[in-house]
Design a protein around this motif. Structure first.
Motif, mmCIF file in Angstrom:
data_model
loop_
_atom_site.group_PDB
_atom_site.id
_atom_site.type_symbol
_atom_site.label_atom_id
_atom_site.label_comp_id
_atom_site.label_asym_id
_atom_site.label_seq_id
_atom_site.Cartn_x
_atom_site.Cartn_y
_atom_site.Cartn_z
ATOM 1 N N GLY A 207 4.495 1.159 -10.241
ATOM 2 C CA GLY A 207 3.170 1.728 -10.182
ATOM 3 C C GLY A 207 3.050 2.719 -9.041
ATOM 4 N N VAL A 208 4.196 3.176 -8.513
ATOM 5 C CA VAL A 208 4.215 4.092 -7.376
ATOM 6 C C VAL A 208 4.885 5.397 -7.783
ATOM 7 C CG1 VAL A 208 4.283 2.194 -5.752
ATOM 8 C CG2 VAL A 208 6.428 3.204 -6.513
ATOM 9 N N MET A 209 4.797 6.392 -6.924
ATOM 10 C CA MET A 209 5.452 7.664 -7.160
ATOM 11 C C MET A 209 6.879 7.624 -6.629
ATOM 12 S SD MET A 209 2.377 10.329 -6.245
ATOM 13 C CE MET A 209 3.454 11.727 -6.592
ATOM 14 N N ALA B 109 0.868 -1.181 0.000
ATOM 15 C CA ALA B 109 0.000 0.000 0.000
ATOM 16 C C ALA B 109 0.903 1.228 0.000
ATOM 17 C CB ALA B 109 -0.914 0.008 1.225
ATOM 18 N N ILE B 110 1.035 1.849 -1.159
ATOM 19 C CA ILE B 110 1.948 2.975 -1.307
ATOM 20 C C ILE B 110 1.412 3.871 -2.420
ATOM 21 C CG2 ILE B 110 3.441 1.537 -2.780
ATOM 22 C CD1 ILE B 110 5.816 3.254 -1.816
ATOM 23 N N ARG B 111 1.600 5.145 -2.267
ATOM 24 C CA ARG B 111 0.985 6.123 -3.168
ATOM 25 C C ARG B 111 1.448 5.942 -4.613
ATOM 26 N NH1 ARG B 111 -1.800 10.715 -2.868
ATOM 27 N NH2 ARG B 111 -1.863 10.555 -0.585
ATOM 28 N N GLY B 112 0.454 5.953 -5.522
ATOM 29 C CA GLY B 112 0.754 5.896 -6.942
ATOM 30 C C GLY B 112 0.251 7.108 -7.705
ATOM 31 N N GLN C 106 10.402 2.476 -7.119
ATOM 32 C CA GLN C 106 9.971 1.567 -8.188
ATOM 33 C C GLN C 106 10.576 0.171 -7.975
ATOM 34 O OE1 GLN C 106 7.733 2.656 -10.465
ATOM 35 N NE2 GLN C 106 7.766 4.714 -9.617
ATOM 36 N N ILE C 107 11.820 0.017 -8.354
ATOM 37 C CA ILE C 107 12.590 -1.207 -8.112
ATOM 38 C C ILE C 107 13.833 -0.779 -7.341
ATOM 39 C CG2 ILE C 107 13.831 -3.146 -9.154
ATOM 40 C CD1 ILE C 107 12.087 -2.672 -11.686
ATOM 41 N N PHE C 108 14.028 -1.328 -6.164
ATOM 42 C CA PHE C 108 15.154 -0.882 -5.355
ATOM 43 C C PHE C 108 15.780 -2.061 -4.609
ATOM 44 C CE2 PHE C 108 11.215 -0.316 -3.011
ATOM 45 C CZ PHE C 108 11.472 -0.892 -1.780
#
Length: 518
Positions: free
Chosen positions: A423-425, A356-359, A430-432
């Motif tokens: 799909g996030v801001m 659950a993270i802002r997109g 993104q990918i980390f």
């Protein structure tokens, strides 16, 4: 029987037969030569059928080429054994419309709007002809911006030669959803084979009372965006006894936001609810099952049981990026096998992913709540992930009777040691890269873990760490946990806790914590 009554009997039965006689597309001029474009002939059969109060339109054995067709109320399209409806290789044979941002967009083979009592049945095949709309000699590359925070940077998911796991490169224009039912009531798709879709395969949008059973849906494991079944803002849906093998999500359950418009649909937007999925085999180069994402209305009351998810990049994915909530989700008796993939697929080998993270900007994030996993067997090349955020904490989560074998991957050097939240801001989200425990829990409340068995199968990477890691939690209970930290990581512990309150366990051995037990 007297002559007068005999005559009446014969007339009545003749009338009844005339009313129920199937409408064969061959009688309307359709030609099964795998060359002729039969769109007009097939559509005429459908239109005649619905004009006479409905019935069955029959596709006989043979290969019939077609563009976009529109089913109507009270029509059953029945494909006999040996029948093939194949999509035209010419984009001009498909209906089109113009969308904001996306521009000119082509429909697929079926676009059905505001119909009641409509169905597709039979032992035949609907073939989307995806070979005509893709370059199978080249792989679609993941963009460098998305990988800049990954462990491997520019080498993320690269292959030495060939196309690896794909996906192949789509042409600039291709037909979109192969079959769309929009704003329909009492819809059934049974037993047919849906093959080679160039985009999403079977899409239900704003429908009520949907049954999908016994279908074979093989969209192509190398085809980008080739979802299996997409259920969007639909109610009272049953999907059962299906074999779905899809390049993108095998099964996606989402809800449109309140501002989304689809041409031709005049109904009211609503949430997705009361959805049952059972007795299915799923494979996906992305998620076997995806619930939620961007442009999101509420999804609730979903039950998934007796399902196998194999050969997939991600098993079950639950994503909150927008308004609305994802609630009352139940998963039971499921086998999951996931692995890392090369190429531009979403997911990174995790059997279960909840985030659950802002997109989107300027929206109030919804919540994920009341999610249950019971009797789940997992084998995967990345850890289980529960990733809430301060503004959207995950609430009410239970894992009961979970068996997870965390396996080594031959692709760890090019893909391992990362979390994929795309799909996030924010590029950094993104990918980390991150150390990977068996189960990671962040920003979650009321989490209950019982009968969790974790085994490490030949781990060799230093970034594999704790058995369970949790931070920023409230009320976490762990009982009957049979597992350890990664055997190669001497600094890792069985359970590592930070910044939480209300931890309970029946075994404090191997617990490293800086939390309150209040």
């Amino acid at each position: 029987m007297k002559p007068f009554y005999l005559l009446c009997f014969l007339l009545i039965n003749a009338f009844t037969f005339a009313q129920t006689k199937p409408y064969s597309i061959a009688d309307y001029g359709a030609v099964a030569d795998a060359r002729t474009i039969n769109t007009k002939a097939i559509q005429k059969a459908i239109d005649d059928c619905t004009a006479h109060n409905g019935g069955t339109v029959v596709v006989p054995a043979g290969t019939f080429i077609t563009g976009t067709l529109h089913l109507k109320s009270n029509v059953n399209l029945h494909l006999e054994s040996g029948a093939v409806l194949k999509g035209s290789a010419n984009l001009k044979d498909y209906d089109s419309f113009t969308q904001p941002v996306y521009g000119l967009t082509y429909y697929g083979m079926f676009y059905t709007v505001d119909a009641q009592n409509v169905s597709i049945t039979g032992q035949g095949v609907i073939d989307g002809n995806n070979a005509a709309f893709h370059d199978f000699d080249h792989a679609k590359k993941i963009d460098a911006k998305s990988t800049s925070f990954s462990r491997q940077k520019g080498n993320y998911r690269q292959v030495a030669s060939g196309i690896g796991d794909g996906p192949v490169v789509p042409h600039q224009d291709r037909p979109h959803q192969m079959l769309i039912f929009s704003g329909c009531t009492h819809v059934q798709v049974s037993n047919v084979s849906l093959l080679n879709s160039p985009f999403w395969t079977l899409h239900f949008a704003d429908c009520d009372a949907v049954l999908v059973n016994g279908i074979r849906l093989w969209s192509g494991m190398l085809i980008p965006n080739a979802d299996g079944i997409d259920v969007t803002s639909c109610s009272n849906v049953v999907i059962t006894d299906c074999d779905i093998r899809a390049g993108d999500d095998a099964l996606a359950i989402v809800g449109y936001d309140h501002h989304f418009e689809l041409p031709g649909f005049s109904g009211k937007r609503h949430l997705s609810e009361n959805i049952i999925v059972s007795n299915c085999n799923l494979q996906s180069s992305s998620s076997g099952i995806r619930i939620g994402f961007l442009d999101q209305n509420t999804v609730r009351n979903v039950q998934v049981s007796n399902v196998n998810i194999t050969n997939s990049t991600r098993g079950i994915g639950i994503f909150l990026r927008d308004e609305g909530s994802l609630e009352n989700l139940s998963f039971s008796n499921i086998n999951i096998e996931t692995r890392l993939h090369t190429g531009d697929w979403w997911g990174n080998g995790e059997p279960i992913h909840i985030s659950a993270i802002r997109g989107k900007e300027k929206v109030k994030l919804g919540t994920i709540r009341n999610v249950k996993f019971d009797h789940i067997t997992c084998k995967g090349e990345n850890g289980l992930l529960v990733y809430g955020t301060e503004e959207s904490r995950i609430d009410g989560l239970s894992f009961n009777d979970i068996n997870f074998e965390f396996t080594d991957s031959k692709l760890n050097e090019v893909a391992g040691g990362n979390i994929d939240l795309r799909g996030v801001m924010g590029d950094e989200n993104q990918i980390f890269q991150r150390d990977i425990p068996g189960l990671l829990i962040r920003y979650a409340d009321n989490v209950y873990i019982n009968n969790f068995t974790l085994t490490w199968a030949h781990p060799r990477m230093p970034y594999f760490t704790h058995g369970i890691e949790a931070d920023h939690f409230n009320h976490l209970q762990v009982t009957n946990f049979n597992g350890t930290a990664s055997p190669l990581n001497k600094k890792a512990v069985r359970i590592h806790l930070e910044n939480g309150t209300g931890f309970r366990t029946d075994n404090t051995e191997g617990v490293s914590k800086s939390v309150s037990n209040r």
